[in-house]
Design a protein around this motif. Structure first.
Motif, PDB file in Angstrom:
ATOM      1  N   SER A 159      -2.769  -2.574 -16.929  1.00 12.14           N
ATOM      2  CA  SER A 159      -1.771  -3.318 -17.711  1.00 12.14           C
ATOM      3  C   SER A 159      -1.691  -2.856 -19.163  1.00 12.14           C
ATOM      4  N   GLY A 160      -2.790  -2.302 -19.681  1.00 11.69           N
ATOM      5  CA  GLY A 160      -2.784  -1.814 -21.062  1.00 11.69           C
ATOM      6  C   GLY A 160      -1.912  -0.582 -21.255  1.00 11.69           C
ATOM      7  N   GLN A 161      -1.495   0.055 -20.139  1.00 15.59           N
ATOM      8  CA  GLN A 161      -0.696   1.279 -20.228  1.00 15.59           C
ATOM      9  C   GLN A 161       0.808   1.027 -20.153  1.00 15.59           C
ATOM     10  N   ILE A 162       1.195  -0.237 -20.023  1.00 16.25           N
ATOM     11  CA  ILE A 162       2.623  -0.537 -19.882  1.00 16.25           C
ATOM     12  C   ILE A 162       3.113  -1.423 -21.022  1.00 16.25           C
ATOM     13  N   ASP A 163       4.412  -1.362 -21.257  1.00 19.28           N
ATOM     14  CA  ASP A 163       5.041  -2.217 -22.257  1.00 19.28           C
ATOM     15  C   ASP A 163       6.046  -3.118 -21.529  1.00 19.28           C
ATOM     16  N   ASP A 164       5.512  -4.038 -20.756  1.00 24.09           N
ATOM     17  CA  ASP A 164       6.343  -4.950 -19.955  1.00 24.09           C
ATOM     18  C   ASP A 164       5.712  -6.345 -20.017  1.00 24.09           C
ATOM     19  N   PRO A 165       6.142  -7.177 -20.972  1.00 22.87           N
ATOM     20  CA  PRO A 165       5.530  -8.501 -21.167  1.00 22.87           C
ATOM     21  C   PRO A 165       5.547  -9.388 -19.913  1.00 22.87           C
ATOM     22  N   ILE A 166       6.647  -9.326 -19.151  1.00 18.90           N
ATOM     23  CA  ILE A 166       6.767 -10.165 -17.948  1.00 18.90           C
ATOM     24  C   ILE A 166       5.718  -9.775 -16.909  1.00 18.90           C
ATOM     25  N   LEU A 167       5.568  -8.476 -16.698  1.00 20.33           N
ATOM     26  CA  LEU A 167       4.582  -8.006 -15.719  1.00 20.33           C
ATOM     27  C   LEU A 167       3.163  -8.342 -16.178  1.00 20.33           C
ATOM     28  N   LYS A 168       2.914  -8.265 -17.483  1.00 22.36           N
ATOM     29  CA  LYS A 168       1.600  -8.621 -18.017  1.00 22.36           C
ATOM     30  C   LYS A 168       1.320 -10.111 -17.794  1.00 22.36           C
ATOM     31  N   ILE A 169       2.335 -10.949 -17.990  1.00 30.72           N
ATOM     32  CA  ILE A 169       2.191 -12.393 -17.747  1.00 30.72           C
ATOM     33  C   ILE A 169       1.830 -12.639 -16.283  1.00 30.72           C
ATOM     34  N   LYS A 170       2.511 -11.920 -15.401  1.00 30.62           N
ATOM     35  CA  LYS A 170       2.244 -12.068 -13.964  1.00 30.62           C
ATOM     36  C   LYS A 170       0.806 -11.703 -13.634  1.00 30.62           C
ATOM     37  N   LYS A 224       0.824  -1.212   0.000  1.00 29.90           N
ATOM     38  CA  LYS A 224       0.000   0.000   0.000  1.00 29.90           C
ATOM     39  C   LYS A 224       0.857   1.260   0.000  1.00 29.90           C
ATOM     40  N   SER A 225       2.014   1.186   0.654  1.00 32.56           N
ATOM     41  CA  SER A 225       2.942   2.319   0.652  1.00 32.56           C
ATOM     42  C   SER A 225       3.500   2.552  -0.753  1.00 32.56           C
ATOM     43  N   ILE A 226       3.810   1.448  -1.464  1.00 31.57           N
ATOM     44  CA  ILE A 226       4.307   1.563  -2.842  1.00 31.57           C
ATOM     45  C   ILE A 226       3.249   2.205  -3.732  1.00 31.57           C
ATOM     46  N   ILE A 227       1.998   1.772  -3.569  1.00 32.37           N
ATOM     47  CA  ILE A 227       0.898   2.336  -4.363  1.00 32.37           C
ATOM     48  C   ILE A 227       0.748   3.832  -4.093  1.00 32.37           C
ATOM     49  N   ALA A 228       0.783   4.195  -2.813  1.00 36.83           N
ATOM     50  CA  ALA A 228       0.580   5.596  -2.423  1.00 36.83           C
ATOM     51  C   ALA A 228       1.680   6.510  -2.951  1.00 36.83           C
ATOM     52  N   ASN A 229       2.905   5.973  -3.081  1.00 33.50           N
ATOM     53  CA  ASN A 229       4.043   6.787  -3.503  1.00 33.50           C
ATOM     54  C   ASN A 229       4.409   6.606  -4.972  1.00 33.50           C
ATOM     55  N   SER A 230       3.587   5.858  -5.705  1.00 36.23           N
ATOM     56  CA  SER A 230       3.905   5.576  -7.112  1.00 36.23           C
ATOM     57  C   SER A 230       3.668   6.788  -8.017  1.00 36.23           C
ATOM     58  N   LYS A 231       2.800   7.712  -7.584  1.00 35.43           N
ATOM     59  CA  LYS A 231       2.460   8.911  -8.361  1.00 35.43           C
ATOM     60  C   LYS A 231       2.003   8.520  -9.764  1.00 35.43           C
ATOM     61  N   ASP A 232       2.732   8.986 -10.799  1.00 34.90           N
ATOM     62  CA  ASP A 232       2.326   8.699 -12.181  1.00 34.90           C
ATOM     63  C   ASP A 232       3.067   7.497 -12.769  1.00 34.90           C
ATOM     64  N   ASP A 233       3.840   6.796 -11.950  1.00 35.51           N
ATOM     65  CA  ASP A 233       4.584   5.625 -12.428  1.00 35.51           C
ATOM     66  C   ASP A 233       3.661   4.404 -12.412  1.00 35.51           C
ATOM     67  N   VAL A 234       3.061   4.103 -13.557  1.00 29.96           N
ATOM     68  CA  VAL A 234       2.059   3.032 -13.646  1.00 29.96           C
ATOM     69  C   VAL A 234       2.657   1.673 -13.310  1.00 29.96           C
ATOM     70  N   LYS A 235       3.865   1.417 -13.796  1.00 31.41           N
ATOM     71  CA  LYS A 235       4.491   0.110 -13.561  1.00 31.41           C
ATOM     72  C   LYS A 235       4.728  -0.129 -12.062  1.00 31.41           C
ATOM     73  N   THR A 236       5.214   0.892 -11.378  1.00 25.49           N
ATOM     74  CA  THR A 236       5.437   0.778  -9.931  1.00 25.49           C
ATOM     75  C   THR A 236       4.113   0.564  -9.201  1.00 25.49           C
ATOM     76  N   LYS A 237       3.095   1.285  -9.625  1.00 27.75           N
ATOM     77  CA  LYS A 237       1.773   1.132  -8.997  1.00 27.75           C
ATOM     78  C   LYS A 237       1.257  -0.295  -9.170  1.00 27.75           C
ATOM     79  N   ILE A 238       1.437  -0.863 -10.363  1.00 26.83           N
ATOM     80  CA  ILE A 238       0.991  -2.235 -10.620  1.00 26.83           C
ATOM     81  C   ILE A 238       1.725  -3.211  -9.711  1.00 26.83           C
TER      82      ILE A 238
END
Length: 383
Positions: free
Chosen positions: A96-107, A52-66
């Motif tokens: 997930s549609g906003q990122i270009d990270d195949p591994i994270l999408k698989i997860k 929850k701390s990571i989510i709160a501090n992710s700001k506009d970083d979508v990958k970190t928020k995910i």
């Protein structure tokens, strides 16, 4: 010239510093997530706070928020709070549609499959597993997806154990274990413990007590190695079940009491229900009525909580399904309206074209008639 060079050097230095900082932050987040993932089976509440701390501090970083959302979802799954887990997985899936990270999408896709499997909605789970497997097999670096492919096969084993038979399930557990054996990552040990525990359950159903004990003992050793209390407790519960089948009721009670002790603070409702049910059966077998009544009451109370959690999660899934259908319907209506509008525009343009063409032809005909008339008049005059 010197000033320009100094400015250029300064600019390059600042860009390099920014890039280094971003990379360092990314690595730091990955390290935090990895460390917290290991906490999921021992201290899920701690993992929740970190996520929850990571989510709160992710700001506009979508990958970190995910990554934060997935950590929180995993922690809630460990606590068997499927409703909360599902909420966070759905959020991650939408992003997930906003990122270009195949591994994270698989997860994410794998996690969606696990969510449906936990809720026993197996057809949906298989669809997500197929999608995740396809993404894994298409990924060019095979070693990078072995962890996710191994998990995929293990989850299939869970489903085939319920839907088909244990022989098929054991085959998939072994496939999953084989993939994970090639992964140099401490996280895989949790999955290996889970796979061996479920293999043990299959061997019980196949009446192969020795193979079951071997699988449970292996699961216990792995779980102890990573200090995963809930996984150790699950394996001990499985071992106790074998002892119960063999009439070793006191040994079963010993295993179950230890499992209850080490997992007491984990808050896994399904685990607690299983332990209480095992204690009820074994205390009944040794005529310990006092403990029988205590754990029977706890079993019923926990069973009610599990059912309530499952009901809320299914309602959440249904709501999400309606949202998806609504979105698809709106998309189809938009496509239909676009098609109708395009067709009307084309028809109007064609009609305008023909009107212009007809007017032009009419002018040409009038002009031609005028020319013919002039020619005829000229002939008459010459006669």
């Amino acid at each position: 010239m010197h000033n320009r060079y100094s400015f250029f050097t300064f600019l390059v230095s600042m860009v390099t510093l920014c890039c280094t900082t971003v990379v360092a932050q990314t690595k730091n987040i990955d390290s935090i997530v990895k460390a917290s993932t290991l906490e999921i089976y021992e201290n899920p509440d701690k993992a929740l706070l970190v996520g929850k701390s990571i989510i709160a501090n992710s700001k506009d970083d979508v990958k970190t928020k995910i990554k934060g959302l997935m950590l929180v979802a995993d922690a809630y799954s460990s606590k068997r709070d499927y409703q909360k887990s599902l909420e966070y997985v759905i959020q991650a899936n939408h992003l997930s549609g906003q990122i270009d990270d195949p591994i994270l999408k698989i997860k994410i896709v794998n996690k969606m499959a696990i969510q449906y499997q936990q809720l026993m909605i197996y057809d949906e789970a298989i669809q997500y597993l197929n999608e995740a497997e396809k993404l894994c097999l298409a990924y060019p670096v095979k070693d990078s997806v072995r962890l996710h492919l191994g998990r995929n096969y293990i989850v299939r084993g869970f489903i085939y154990k319920e839907k088909l038979n244990c022989d098929i399930a054991i085959n998939f557990f072994n496939k999953g274990i084989a993939e994970l054996a090639n992964v140099k990552n401490s996280i895989v040990n949790a999955n290996l413990s889970i796979a061996n525990y479920n293999k043990g359950n299959c061997y019980i159903l196949l009446s192969d007590n020795e193979a079951a004990k071997k699988s449970f003992l292996e699961a216990i050793v792995i779980a102890k190695g990573i200090k995963a209390k809930s996984l150790q407790a699950f394996a001990q519960k499985g071992l106790a079940e074998v002892y119960t089948l063999e009439g070793r009721y006191r040994d079963a009670i010993k295993e179950l009491e230890e499992a209850h002790k080490i997992s007491h603070d984990v808050g896994d409702l399904v685990l607690n229900r299983g332990i209480y049910n095992g204690l009820v059966e074994n205390y009944l077998a040794v005529n310990d009525w006092e403990n029988y009544k205590i754990f029977h009451a706890r079993y019923l109370e926990t069973q009610l909580k599990v059912k309530e959690s499952e009901r809320k999660s299914i309602n959440n899934l249904i709501t999400e399904g309606y949202k998806t259908q609504n979105k698809n319907l709106k998309t189809e209506i938009y496509k239909y309206n676009y098609y109708i509008l395009t067709t009307l525009i084309v028809i109007i343009l064609v009609v305008i074209f023909f009107i212009i063409l007809l007017r032009k032809n009419k002018k040409n005909i009038l002009k031609l008639n005028k020319t013919i008339e002039n020619l005829q008049n000229s002939r008459v005059k010459s006669v």
